[in-house]
Structure formats: structure tokens, C-alpha cells
Scaffold this active site. Structure first.
Site, PDB file in Angstrom:
ATOM      1  N   GLU A 170       0.813  -1.229   0.000  1.00  0.00           N
ATOM      2  CA  GLU A 170       0.000   0.000   0.000  1.00  0.00           C
ATOM      3  C   GLU A 170       0.842   1.273   0.000  1.00  0.00           C
ATOM      4  OE1 GLU A 170      -3.022  -0.055   3.011  1.00  0.00           O
ATOM      5  OE2 GLU A 170      -4.064  -1.742   2.096  1.00  0.00           O
ATOM      6  N   GLU A 390      -5.196  -8.599   0.871  1.00  0.00           N
ATOM      7  CA  GLU A 390      -5.871  -8.228   2.131  1.00  0.00           C
ATOM      8  C   GLU A 390      -7.342  -7.979   1.859  1.00  0.00           C
ATOM      9  OE1 GLU A 390      -4.327  -4.958   4.492  1.00  0.00           O
ATOM     10  OE2 GLU A 390      -2.282  -5.601   4.085  1.00  0.00           O
TER      11      GLU A 390
HETATM   12  C1  BGP Z   1      -4.275  -1.951   5.563  1.00  0.00           C
HETATM   13  C2  BGP Z   1      -2.894  -2.315   6.061  1.00  0.00           C
HETATM   14  C3  BGP Z   1      -2.890  -3.361   7.118  1.00  0.00           C
HETATM   15  C4  BGP Z   1      -4.025  -3.262   8.113  1.00  0.00           C
HETATM   16  C5  BGP Z   1      -5.364  -2.951   7.457  1.00  0.00           C
HETATM   17  C6  BGP Z   1      -6.451  -2.624   8.446  1.00  0.00           C
HETATM   18  O1  BGP Z   1      -4.256  -0.672   5.015  1.00  0.00           O
HETATM   19  O2  BGP Z   1      -2.107  -2.773   4.978  1.00  0.00           O
HETATM   20  O3  BGP Z   1      -1.629  -3.354   7.715  1.00  0.00           O
HETATM   21  O4  BGP Z   1      -3.714  -2.471   9.168  1.00  0.00           O
HETATM   22  O5  BGP Z   1      -5.256  -1.885   6.553  1.00  0.00           O
HETATM   23  O6  BGP Z   1      -6.282  -1.323   8.902  1.00  0.00           O
HETATM   24  P1  BGP Z   1      -6.684  -0.840  10.330  1.00  0.00           P
HETATM   25  O7  BGP Z   1      -5.893  -1.637  11.272  1.00  0.00           O
HETATM   26  O8  BGP Z   1      -6.356   0.605  10.357  1.00  0.00           O
HETATM   27  O9  BGP Z   1      -8.144  -1.075  10.451  1.00  0.00           O
END
Ligand code: BGP
Length: 490
Positions: A170, A390
Site C-alpha cells: 500500500e 488483504e
Molecule cells: C491496511 C494495512 C494493514 C491493516 C489494514 C487494516 O491498510 O495494509 O496493515 O492495518 O489496513 O487497517 P486498520 O488496522 O487501520 O483497520
């Protein structure tokens, strides 16, 4: 497209789950590890929820065997994790820390032994603090060389053990969070710097991909992009144009560079007029064009809905005033240039609420059809194999007295997304795997431990590490079945 009957998932589809080093490992200074920018940033008061940090996280560093055992019992086919650069090179460059390499080697061996395909991410946001101090990290071209050296160490060491690699996680998110919103390190609100650093990261990505192809010719590498498809608020052509602008500014700005080695023209021209386009040096474009990813990682949570900004359609009176005060009605003259440069999208689109979509407890839209739209748009424009790296639901989970977590809402979220993925595959999308975020609960960068994503509950919270016990949730058993039946039973 309507399908009477859906295609089966491909035979060797990679049903996986994902994580990132800082969010799970802990062991922040164990066995010679150097500090990363996140080790320091989380210690600045007020930066994270209740001052949480990853010093211990969910202690995966010490409990990785137990975690892999849970993966194996579930039947997981792939596990995506990231390597912490400062575990391998505590100073970012120079001396290699063998103990750090050994930790990942043991993890990879454990995964392979259990027939779980490792998917290794080189960079999930934790640049060594030493490089931040030395030359401001991603702002200096020196980092291109240093990142390549780090990547080569991993390529050489794991070339026979790891087939799937993710270069950057990202890039769109960590550059914006770090250089626009002051929410991530280095926490510098400067849009010009963001685009400059982003260009340098593009170069680092390209160089590392080229090194990979030289060292690991049979492997596959690609970046994981945080993709959110843009929707027009309605069919007013002005709003359709805004959607086009949004898609290019938010998405193609990165993706076109990854896949085609060039920046989209309209956005580049726009940024150039505002004085914030990146500096392109001789040889840069050739490097970008020489590096071809083997697949595209797609992180999907939600998209965004846009309409034309009012600034594009001034009211009659404003228009008249403007004509008086400016020679032309060029919208670029409406506000001082440096003010516009702080929010370059103002002229292109404005974000609005989507009345069709429900939201999570943290206000993220829940949009399963969006994952199909995302895959279709990406297949259409880039025609490259993809992996969902993800996708998941952040929610409050409750542990009952008899240690159960009945997370039906998570099952519902994942099920509806996987159904749309199956439709996308039936449409003709080339998808090699799906990694849910996340395997165990973990540290949410800014939201502490109560925003949970895992299939496995970790008994800890913001205030105490408790016993860090691992407790499979209801969704764990649901996903086990999905994998067992290769998606026939959802
Ligand atoms: C994405 C990241 C992850 C994870 C996920 C959820 O952007 O790559 O590392 O953190 O988001 O985000 P959050 O924990 O802010 O809900």
C-alpha cells in the site's frame, strides 16, 4: 453479468491469510534488531489509540510455531507476512544481522513443512529509523540502492524457499498517511514531498523487481496496492467526469507506473500546474518501464463515491466576481496556487457518502460487490494475474466466559466478499489467491487491539498483555470448511 452457474475456484487457489511484522511480532529489540520508524513513532504521546505500540504486539516472534500450527490445523494454503528491514539490517544498510534472518528462515521452514505457501512482503511500512535519521528515508534517492541491497539479501537467502513475494504494501496509503495526514511516520504535512518520495519509492520498487528477476527467475513478485474503486454519485456527466478524475488520481497514479512504467498524463499535468509533480530525472522512466511485476496484489476494503466539486461550477455571482478579479475564468486561478497544492483533488472531485452502503463500527463502507468491480476494472486495464492480499472486517469481538467468539458478522462479511470473487473468476478474472486480513488478531496501527480482524482471537488488550492466549473464533472453523471444499461451501 449474470451467471446461472458459477465456475469452481481454480484447483490450486491460494486460500490464505495475512499479517505484517510490526503488527504481530513484538520482540522490538530482540536478537540485535534495530529500531524502525514505527518503534519510535508509537512512543510519541497522542499518536496511537491509548498509546499502544508493537513492543510485544501478539508476541508472534516467540510464538510463531504455535501460530503456524493453528494455520496448519485450519488447512491454510498461503500465509502472507512481512519482513522487518531493521531485523535484517539494524542500521538499514551495512552489517547483516544473522539472528534476524534466522527468525524468518525458521518461520518459512515451518510454513513449508506444513504445506503453507509463504507470501513474503519486503516492506510493510517499517523503514529503519537509522535511514530516516541519516537521509530522511524515502525522501532521498540513496534509499533506492539501500532498499535494493536489503531486498537482495532476502532474495538470495530465500530464493529456493519462497515463490511469492510482495514488494511494497500500500504505497498509496503509507505515503499519504506519512506526508499528508500526519497520521503515520514521518508525519510531515507536505504534499510536494509526498509526490517526490512516492516517485523515489516507485524507483526502488522497479529496481528491486529487476533484481528479483535476476536472482529468483522462477518466482513471482508484485506490489500490493490498496485499491478502492471510485463510483460516480449519479449519471450527471459532471459527476462521471469526477469519477474519472478520482480513479486516475487515487489509483492509476500508482498502478499505471507499476504496470506500464508511466504516470497518467492528465493527473501529471494537473500536479505540474500546481507545482507539486515529482521530479523526473534522466533514466527514471527507463527504469520504471524495465520492471514488470508478475502479479498485482490487491488490498480491498472499500471504494469511494465522488461528485464534481462545486468549485468547478461557480454560482452566478461568484462567477461574475471572478471575472472581475481575474482575466480568465480558469479554475486554476480561483485560489492561490500554494493553497490548491495542499489539496490537489479539490479541482478534480469531492468525496460524498454512498447511500447504498452500510458501514463498519469504524465507518468503513461494506461493499462486497465492490471487490468484483475492483477485480474487473483491474483485469480490464492491466491484464495481469492478481492476488487479493488483504480483505477483512475490523470489529469489536467478545470473548464469552467459556472462551468462544461468535463472530457471525465476520463470517457474513467474508462470505459475501468471497461470493463476489467467485463471480469475478467466472467473469474471467485471473485470480491466484485470496488472503484475508488477518490470521490472528493483531495491533491495528492507530486503533490499538480492540479493532480485531483475526480468525484467531488473541487474549490481550490495550492495557494488559494478559496471557496472549490464542483462541480460534467461529470464523476460523468457517474458513477451514471453505478451504476444505475449495470454496464450494461458503
Ligand atoms: C491496511 C494495512 C494493514 C491493516 C489494514 C487494516 O491498510 O495494509 O496493515 O492495518 O489496513 O487497517 P486498520 O488496522 O487501520 O483497520
Amino acid at each position: 453479468m449474470y451467471h446461472k452457474k458459477l465456475d469452481d475456484f481454480p484447483k490450486d487457489f491460494l486460500w490464505g491469510a495475512a499479517s505484517a511484522a510490526y503488527q504481530i511480532e513484538g520482540g522490538y529489540d530482540a536478537d540485535g534488531k534495530g529500531a524502525s520508524v514505527w518503534d519510535n513513532f508509537t512512543k510519541i504521546p497522542g499518536k496511537t489509540f491509548e498509546g499502544t505500540n508493537g513492543d510485544v504486539a501478539v508476541d508472534h516472534y516467540n510464538r510463531y510455531k504455535e501460530d503456524v500450527k493453528l494455520m496448519a490445523d485450519m488447512g491454510l494454503k498461503a500465509y502472507r507476512f512481512s519482513v522487518s528491514w531493521s531485523r535484517i539490517l539494524p542500521e538499514g544498510t551495512g552489517e547483516i544481522n544473522e539472528a534476524g534472518l534466522l527468525f524468518y528462515e525458521n518461520l518459512i521452514d515451518e510454513l513449508n513443512k506444513n504445506h503453507i505457501e509463504p507470501v513474503l512482503t519486503l516492506y510493510h511500512w517499517d523503514i529503519p529509523q537509522a535511514l530516516q535519521d541519516k537521509y530522511n528515508g524515502w525522501e532521498s534517492r540513496q534509499v533506492i540502492e539501500d532498499f535494493d541491497t536489503y531486498a537482495r539479501v532476502l532474495f538470495e537467502r530465500f530464493k529456493d524457499k519462497v515463490k511469492y513475494w510482495v514488494s511494497f504494501n500500500e504505497q498509496n496509503v503509507f505515503t499519504a498517511m506519512g506526508y499528508r495526514w500526519e497520521a503515520h511516520p514521518p508525519s510531515i504535512p507536505d504534499v510536494k514531498k509526498m509526490f517526490e518520495a512516492n516517485h523515489i519509492i516507485n524507483l526502488a520498487n522497479a529496481k528491486a523487481i529487476n533484481s528479483f528477476h535476476e536472482i529468483v527467475p522462477d518466482g513471482m513478485i508484485g506490489p500490493s496496492f490498496g485499491y478502492g474503486p471510485m463510483y460516480a454519485f449519479d449519471c450527471d456527466p459532471e459527476n462521471v467526469l469526477a469519477e474519472l478524475n478520482g480513479e486516475e488520481f487515487q489509483n492509476h497514479w500508482w498502478l499505471d507506473v507499476y504496470i506500464h512504467g508511466k504516470y497518467p498524463k492528465v493527473t501529471f499535468k494537473h500536479l505540474d500546474r500546481l507545482g507539486i509533480a515529482p521530479t523526473i530525472e534522466e533514466g527514471d522512466l527507463a527504469l520504471l518501464q524495465s520492471a514488470k511485476p508478475d502479479f498485482l496484489g490487491v488490498n480491498y476494503y472499500h471504494g469511494g463515491t465522488v461528485r464534481a466539486n462545486e468549485i468547478e461550477r461557480p454560482m452566478e455571482k461568484e462567477e461574475a466576481d471572478l471575472e472581475k478579479s481575474f482575466e480568465a475564468t480558469d479554475p486554476y486561478l480561483m485560489k492561490p496556487k500554494d493553497e490548491q497544492a495542499q489539496s490537489p483533488e479539490t479541482m478534480m472531485f469531492t468525496n460524498v457518502n454512498n447511500p447504498y452502503l452500510e458501514k463498519t463500527a469504524w465507518g468503513w463502507e461494506i461493499d462486497p460487490v465492490g471487490i468484483r468491480i475492483a477485480l474487473r476494472r483491474l483485469q480490464n486495464r492491466y491484464d495481469i494475474p492478481m492476488m487479493i492480499t488483504e480483505n477483512g472486517l475490523g470489529a469489536y469481538d467478545e470473548l464469552t466466559d467459556d472462551k468462544r467468539v461468535e463472530d457471525d458478522y465476520r463470517i457474513e462479511y467474508l462470505k459475501t466478499h468471497v461470493e463476489e470473487i467467485q463471480k469475478a473468476i467466472t467473469d474471467g478474472v485471473d485470480l491466484i489467491g485470496y488472503c484475508a486480513w488477518s490470521f490472528t488478531d493483531l495491533l491495528s496501527w492507530l486503533n490499538g487491539y480492540k479493532k480485531r480482524y483475526g480468525f484467531v482471537y488473541i487474549d490481550r488488550d490495550e492495557y494488559s498483555e494478559k496471557n496472549l492466549e490464542r483462541i480460534p473464533k467461529k470464523s476460523y472453523y468457517w474458513y477451514k470448511k471453505v478451504i476444505e471444499t475449495n470454496g464450494r461451501e461458503l
